[in-house]
Design a protein around this motif. Structure first.
Motif, PDB file in Angstrom:
ATOM      1  N   LYS A 151     -40.757 -10.832  20.818  1.00 40.65           N
ATOM      2  CA  LYS A 151     -40.707 -11.607  19.568  1.00 40.65           C
ATOM      3  C   LYS A 151     -39.340 -12.296  19.491  1.00 40.65           C
ATOM      4  CE  LYS A 151     -44.665  -9.861  18.349  1.00 40.65           C
ATOM      5  NZ  LYS A 151     -44.735  -8.773  17.370  1.00 40.65           N
ATOM      6  N   PRO A 152     -39.253 -13.403  18.744  1.00 43.46           N
ATOM      7  CA  PRO A 152     -37.968 -14.108  18.617  1.00 43.46           C
ATOM      8  C   PRO A 152     -37.046 -13.407  17.623  1.00 43.46           C
ATOM      9  CG  PRO A 152     -39.637 -15.250  17.360  1.00 43.46           C
ATOM     10  CD  PRO A 152     -40.347 -14.122  18.067  1.00 43.46           C
ATOM     11  N   THR A 153     -36.726 -12.174  17.907  1.00 39.33           N
ATOM     12  CA  THR A 153     -35.924 -11.370  16.969  1.00 39.33           C
ATOM     13  C   THR A 153     -34.725 -10.785  17.700  1.00 39.33           C
ATOM     14  OG1 THR A 153     -37.387  -9.496  17.442  1.00 39.33           O
ATOM     15  CG2 THR A 153     -37.849 -10.779  15.461  1.00 39.33           C
ATOM     16  N   TRP A 154     -33.867 -11.647  18.225  1.00 42.58           N
ATOM     17  CA  TRP A 154     -32.666 -11.232  18.947  1.00 42.58           C
ATOM     18  C   TRP A 154     -31.469 -11.594  18.073  1.00 42.58           C
ATOM     19  CZ3 TRP A 154     -32.776 -11.230  24.870  1.00 42.58           C
ATOM     20  CH2 TRP A 154     -31.579 -10.753  25.400  1.00 42.58           C
ATOM     21  N   PRO A 155     -30.799 -10.613  17.458  1.00 41.09           N
ATOM     22  CA  PRO A 155     -29.720 -10.892  16.496  1.00 41.09           C
ATOM     23  C   PRO A 155     -28.630 -11.788  17.065  1.00 41.09           C
ATOM     24  CG  PRO A 155     -30.308  -8.564  16.460  1.00 41.09           C
ATOM     25  CD  PRO A 155     -31.034  -9.158  17.625  1.00 41.09           C
ATOM     26  N   GLY A 156     -28.198 -12.742  16.252  1.00 40.39           N
ATOM     27  CA  GLY A 156     -27.083 -13.605  16.614  1.00 40.39           C
ATOM     28  C   GLY A 156     -27.384 -14.669  17.638  1.00 40.39           C
ATOM     29  N   THR A 157     -28.675 -14.963  17.840  1.00 38.00           N
ATOM     30  CA  THR A 157     -29.037 -15.942  18.873  1.00 38.00           C
ATOM     31  C   THR A 157     -29.968 -17.013  18.324  1.00 38.00           C
ATOM     32  OG1 THR A 157     -31.037 -14.787  19.625  1.00 38.00           O
ATOM     33  CG2 THR A 157     -28.940 -14.104  20.594  1.00 38.00           C
ATOM     34  N   SER A 158     -30.123 -18.050  19.100  1.00 35.15           N
ATOM     35  CA  SER A 158     -31.160 -19.052  18.879  1.00 35.15           C
ATOM     36  C   SER A 158     -32.231 -18.840  19.944  1.00 35.15           C
ATOM     37  CB  SER A 158     -30.587 -20.465  19.009  1.00 35.15           C
ATOM     38  OG  SER A 158     -29.630 -20.701  17.994  1.00 35.15           O
ATOM     39  N   CYS A 159     -33.496 -19.046  19.585  1.00 34.59           N
ATOM     40  CA  CYS A 159     -34.603 -18.817  20.509  1.00 34.59           C
ATOM     41  C   CYS A 159     -35.469 -20.062  20.616  1.00 34.59           C
ATOM     42  CB  CYS A 159     -35.478 -17.650  20.038  1.00 34.59           C
ATOM     43  SG  CYS A 159     -34.669 -16.048  20.058  1.00 34.59           S
ATOM     44  N   ASP A 160     -35.819 -20.437  21.821  1.00 38.38           N
ATOM     45  CA  ASP A 160     -36.766 -21.530  22.050  1.00 38.38           C
ATOM     46  C   ASP A 160     -38.042 -20.950  22.651  1.00 38.38           C
ATOM     47  OD1 ASP A 160     -35.076 -23.648  21.238  1.00 38.38           O
ATOM     48  OD2 ASP A 160     -34.045 -23.573  23.173  1.00 38.38           O
ATOM     49  N   TYR A 161     -39.169 -21.205  22.012  1.00 37.78           N
ATOM     50  CA  TYR A 161     -40.458 -20.753  22.530  1.00 37.78           C
ATOM     51  C   TYR A 161     -40.779 -21.468  23.841  1.00 37.78           C
ATOM     52  CZ  TYR A 161     -45.564 -20.258  22.830  1.00 37.78           C
ATOM     53  OH  TYR A 161     -46.844 -20.006  23.257  1.00 37.78           O
ATOM     54  N   LEU A 162     -41.180 -20.712  24.847  1.00 37.26           N
ATOM     55  CA  LEU A 162     -41.599 -21.302  26.117  1.00 37.26           C
ATOM     56  C   LEU A 162     -43.122 -21.340  26.193  1.00 37.26           C
ATOM     57  CD1 LEU A 162     -39.012 -19.643  28.549  1.00 37.26           C
ATOM     58  CD2 LEU A 162     -38.903 -21.885  27.438  1.00 37.26           C
ATOM     59  N   PHE A 163     -43.750 -20.180  26.288  1.00 36.69           N
ATOM     60  CA  PHE A 163     -45.214 -20.125  26.284  1.00 36.69           C
ATOM     61  C   PHE A 163     -45.652 -18.670  26.133  1.00 36.69           C
ATOM     62  CE2 PHE A 163     -43.728 -20.519  30.711  1.00 36.69           C
ATOM     63  CZ  PHE A 163     -44.145 -19.315  31.253  1.00 36.69           C
ATOM     64  N   GLY A 164     -46.895 -18.505  25.731  1.00 35.60           N
ATOM     65  CA  GLY A 164     -47.488 -17.183  25.679  1.00 35.60           C
ATOM     66  C   GLY A 164     -48.076 -16.847  27.031  1.00 35.60           C
ATOM     67  N   GLU A 165     -48.853 -15.809  27.081  1.00 30.23           N
ATOM     68  CA  GLU A 165     -49.446 -15.451  28.357  1.00 30.23           C
ATOM     69  C   GLU A 165     -50.845 -14.879  28.164  1.00 30.23           C
ATOM     70  OE1 GLU A 165     -46.965 -12.470  30.155  1.00 30.23           O
ATOM     71  OE2 GLU A 165     -47.812 -10.859  28.959  1.00 30.23           O
ATOM     72  N   GLU A 166     -51.603 -14.991  29.207  1.00 27.48           N
ATOM     73  CA  GLU A 166     -52.925 -14.369  29.279  1.00 27.48           C
ATOM     74  C   GLU A 166     -52.832 -13.237  30.280  1.00 27.48           C
ATOM     75  OE1 GLU A 166     -57.494 -15.433  30.723  1.00 27.48           O
ATOM     76  OE2 GLU A 166     -55.858 -16.868  31.011  1.00 27.48           O
ATOM     77  N   VAL A 167     -53.200 -12.034  29.868  1.00 26.52           N
ATOM     78  CA  VAL A 167     -53.177 -10.908  30.801  1.00 26.52           C
ATOM     79  C   VAL A 167     -54.574 -10.711  31.386  1.00 26.52           C
ATOM     80  CG1 VAL A 167     -51.215  -9.724  29.782  1.00 26.52           C
ATOM     81  CG2 VAL A 167     -53.503  -9.260  28.913  1.00 26.52           C
TER      82      VAL A 167
END
Length: 316
Positions: A151-167
């Motif tokens: 999840k984009p929940t990394w304290p003190g950072t900015s997050c850019d979504y790349l892609f999800g995945e199919e398992v």
């Protein structure tokens, strides 16, 4: 202002080498010094610290408990200083280096095969990669950015979504006694689990209406490469991101026994400290990576729309 004097670099270098070898003789050879010079450096260091770092026993030296701890800390500091020095030298040029923390399977199966394109487009920037499989402190590491799954929940950072995945489930063709027509059929075989995603199989089965404690049974491997190798060796059925095996099923000696996808609420992200977001190497890499991710995501969605069932005739 500091109230104590930090030991000089010569003393620290001599101590680190002597601690690593537990030998003044070997440290002296490595550093092109005399053994007596190494001994004097360490004696001065012990005097300044007020701590005994070695016990002298006849013709050998043995680290004390404090010496062993300090040796590990000094080694890490010197390694970090080496990296920082190389980094600042690189920044003196027109390009630079980006220190990127990666997930090993993601890097080897998806990112590295695409890196030549980045290198060709941006010849003045090079990307160094090191493995990190969980959230860490950027302040306490040399990394400028990281590839993160979750999840984009990394304290003190900015997050850019790349892609999800199919398992998808994978296994050796030789493992299956008969065609798999529904998800529950896979419970007839050993399940191979990921230690970093311990609930993956249970979640996949639950999505397909299977609630059974046996979905948690089976051996566990830390890396997806291990899961793939285990499946190819006929040890059981593994659940892996589809892009790790795309186009390589025959080469790896595995198959997807049933086309039954399940939604995954985690995704891949590029993560970086917000204050570093305008650094040139990161800016160039980020722009390229987002373009690659968008193209891949679009191609994946098209592929999912035209999925076909496996050719069971080949199992005979």
């Amino acid at each position: 202002m500091r109230k104590f004097k930090i030991p000089n670099m010569g003393a620290l270098t001599a101590f680190e080498a002597a601690a690593r070898h537990e030998s003044f003789t070997h440290a002296a050879k490595e550093l092109f010094l005399t053994e007596s010079a190494v001994s004097r450096q360490i004696a001065t260091l012990e005097s300044n610290l007020g701590v005994r770092l070695f016990v002298r026993a006849k013709q050998r030296v043995v680290l004390t408990r404090a010496g062993r701890l300090y040796g590990t800390q000094v080694r890490r500091t010197l390694e970090a200083l080496d990296r920082d020095t190389l980094s600042i030298i690189a920044h003196g040029s027109s390009g630079g280096y980006l220190e990127l923390a990666v997930l090993p399977a993601f890097a080897s199966q998806w990112l590295i095969p695409r890196m030549k394109d980045f290198n060709d487009r941006t010849p003045d920037v090079r990307v160094n990669m090191g493995v990190r499989t969980s959230i860490f402190s950027f302040e306490e590491s040399h990394f400028d950015a990281a590839i993160h799954y979750g999840k984009p929940t990394w304290p003190g950072t900015s997050c850019d979504y790349l892609f999800g995945e199919e398992v998808v489930p994978i296994c050796a063709r030789s493992l299956l006694a008969r065609p798999v027509t529904k998800a529950r059929d896979l419970l007839d075989y050993p399940l191979l689990h990921s230690t970093t995603r311990p609930n993956a199989w249970a979640t996949w089965f639950a999505h397909h209406g299977v609630q059974d404690n046996s979905t948690m049974h089976g051996v566990r491997y830390e890396l997806h490469t291990m899961l793939i190798a285990g499946a190819a060796s006929g040890l059981g059925v593994a659940l892996v991101p589809k892009f790790f095996v795309d186009g390589q099923l025959e080469q790896l000696g595995i198959m997807i026994p049933i086309q039954a996808s399940a939604p995954v609420d985690s995704a891949y992200y590029l993560v970086y400290p917000t204050e570093l977001s305008h650094g040139k190497p990161l800016e160039l890499f980020r722009s390229w990576l987002l373009g690659q991710a968008q193209a891949y995501d679009a191609a994946t969605r098209r592929s999912q729309a035209t999925q076909r069932e496996p050719d069971w005739g080949k199992l005979r």
